[in-house]
Write a protein that holds these residues in place. Structure first.
Motif, mmCIF file in Angstrom:
data_model
loop_
_atom_site.group_PDB
_atom_site.id
_atom_site.type_symbol
_atom_site.label_atom_id
_atom_site.label_comp_id
_atom_site.label_asym_id
_atom_site.label_seq_id
_atom_site.Cartn_x
_atom_site.Cartn_y
_atom_site.Cartn_z
ATOM 1 N N TRP A 1 -148.542 -28.990 49.469
ATOM 2 C CA TRP A 1 -148.899 -30.355 49.861
ATOM 3 C C TRP A 1 -147.719 -31.310 49.644
ATOM 4 C CZ3 TRP A 1 -152.993 -31.598 52.639
ATOM 5 C CH2 TRP A 1 -154.041 -30.665 52.708
ATOM 6 N N GLN A 2 -146.923 -31.034 48.601
ATOM 7 C CA GLN A 2 -145.747 -31.863 48.362
ATOM 8 C C GLN A 2 -144.696 -31.643 49.449
ATOM 9 O OE1 GLN A 2 -144.782 -33.442 44.567
ATOM 10 N NE2 GLN A 2 -142.957 -32.163 44.484
ATOM 11 N N LYS B 1 -145.743 -33.625 52.377
ATOM 12 C CA LYS B 1 -145.490 -35.047 52.112
ATOM 13 C C LYS B 1 -144.017 -35.384 52.331
ATOM 14 C CE LYS B 1 -145.124 -38.248 48.216
ATOM 15 N NZ LYS B 1 -145.263 -38.383 46.745
#
Length: 363
Positions: A185-186, A189
């Protein structure tokens, strides 16, 4: 504008984005490996042959040139797309349907994928998620994603398939597929931030993360963050640089040859192809395939006319010094008519084959 006015501007030999203005209107936005060399190429004597009549008209109407430096060609590619979307310059989009542009899509799923799609595909089959673009060159966009994937691994349409997953994982290009994987998820992002042109924010966040991990004595993860910072500060975009330098060499006199052929199965599934040679090298990233829309039978000359008409609507592609067609007098005549209608003077050669498809003559 003229060459003398350009010389007065201190253009750097660095990558970036340039803007041609007329008053308060942005006429055209482009990217460059070398801002100095690329902008000077618009004022050469062979501008109409290398850039096409549309951009000749743009240069004639422009009264100001500005630029913005970037740290890499990759970032120039991203910035160019963001600025084209913001300003909608008429010479970037004129004579080209937005449906043919390329877009990056971050899908809205439990494990988001990063996909490349054309405007017409998104219109026919809308995808839920965040979209970035338009990008005028599909090969450059895919190369940009290959570079970024080495820094922030992600899942695309291919690597999400079970039979391909392990292969991509061994290469370090696909993370562990798990909804509970915070690293993935990072990565998503950070990729979105990069496409927003916010590389500095990513580096700042990674430095904080690296310090926190080192404090917790998680040195392996801290090392990974350090490597990501280094990769962002030293982006390896040599392939993008090479392609841009080929275009500049062409402006300096390196010949570009485009060869065309039509294929079909008894008049069905007609397809046209364009291959490109720059100097003595095949420019494979510029090869194109055209699905024939106007012909329903084995009309090779009709299909060739359609391909050439569609090709020369792409005024953002460099124009060739020579066209080679597979055929004989009929194909030469067809190509001549297309070029005459467009007021283009380009040499035409035909490769004649015998009954077993071996070359036997050149016209």
């Amino acid at each position: 504008m003229n060459q003398e006015s350009i010389k007065k501007i201190k253009l750097p030999d660095k990558p970036g984005v340039y803007f041609f203005w007329k008053g308060k209107e942005v006429l055209y936005i482009g990217k460059a490996t070398s801002l100095r060399d690329r902008t000077r190429s618009y004022f050469g004597k062979d501008l109409i042959a290398t850039r096409g009549p549309l951009l000749v008209d743009m240069v004639f109407n422009a009264d100001k040139l500005e630029f913005q430096e970037t740290d890499s060609v990759l970032e120039a590619l991203i910035l160019e797309a963001n600025l084209i979307k913001k300003h909608q310059p008429r010479y970037n989009t004129k004579e080209k349907d937005n449906k043919s542009f390329n877009y990056v899509v971050f899908t809205q799923e439990k494990m988001p994928k990063v996909l490349v799609a054309r405007g017409r595909e998104l219109e026919a089959h809308p995808l839920k998620g965040q979209t970035f673009g338009p990008y005028t060159n599909g090969w450059q966009l895919r190369e940009a994603l290959r570079i970024l994937r080495r820094i922030f691994p992600f899942i695309d349409a291919s690597s999400s398939k079970k039979q391909n997953y392990m292969f991509y994982k061994l290469l370090g290009l696909t993370p562990e597929i798990s909804e509970a994987n915070p690293e993935y998820w990072q990565n998503i992002k950070y990729l979105k931030l990069f496409f927003h042109g916010k590389k500095k924010d990513i580096i700042r966040n990674l430095k904080k993360e690296m310090k926190n991990l080192a404090t917790k004595k998680e040195f392996e993860k801290a090392g990974e963050a350090r490597n990501q910072i280094f990769a962002l500060q030293h982006i390896n975009d040599i392939a993008l640089i090479k392609e841009d330098s080929i275009a500049l060499q062409r402006v300096s006199g390196l010949a570009r040859i485009e060869a065309y052929d039509i294929a079909h199965m008894g008049g069905k599934n007609m397809t046209g192809v364009m291959v490109v040679v720059e100097g003595s090298e095949a420019a494979k990233n510029e090869y194109r395939k055209f699905r024939i829309r106007s012909q329903t039978n084995a009309n090779d000359t009709g299909a060739l006319k359609e391909v050439l008409d569609r090709r020369f609507k792409h005024t953002e592609w460099p124009f060739p010094d020579m066209i080679v067609v597979d055929g004989s007098t009929a194909q030469i005549n067809t190509a001549e008519k297309v070029l005459k209608n467009l007021n283009l003077k380009i040499s035409i050669t035909a490769l004649v084959k015998d009954e077993i498809h071996k070359p036997k003559a050149i016209l």
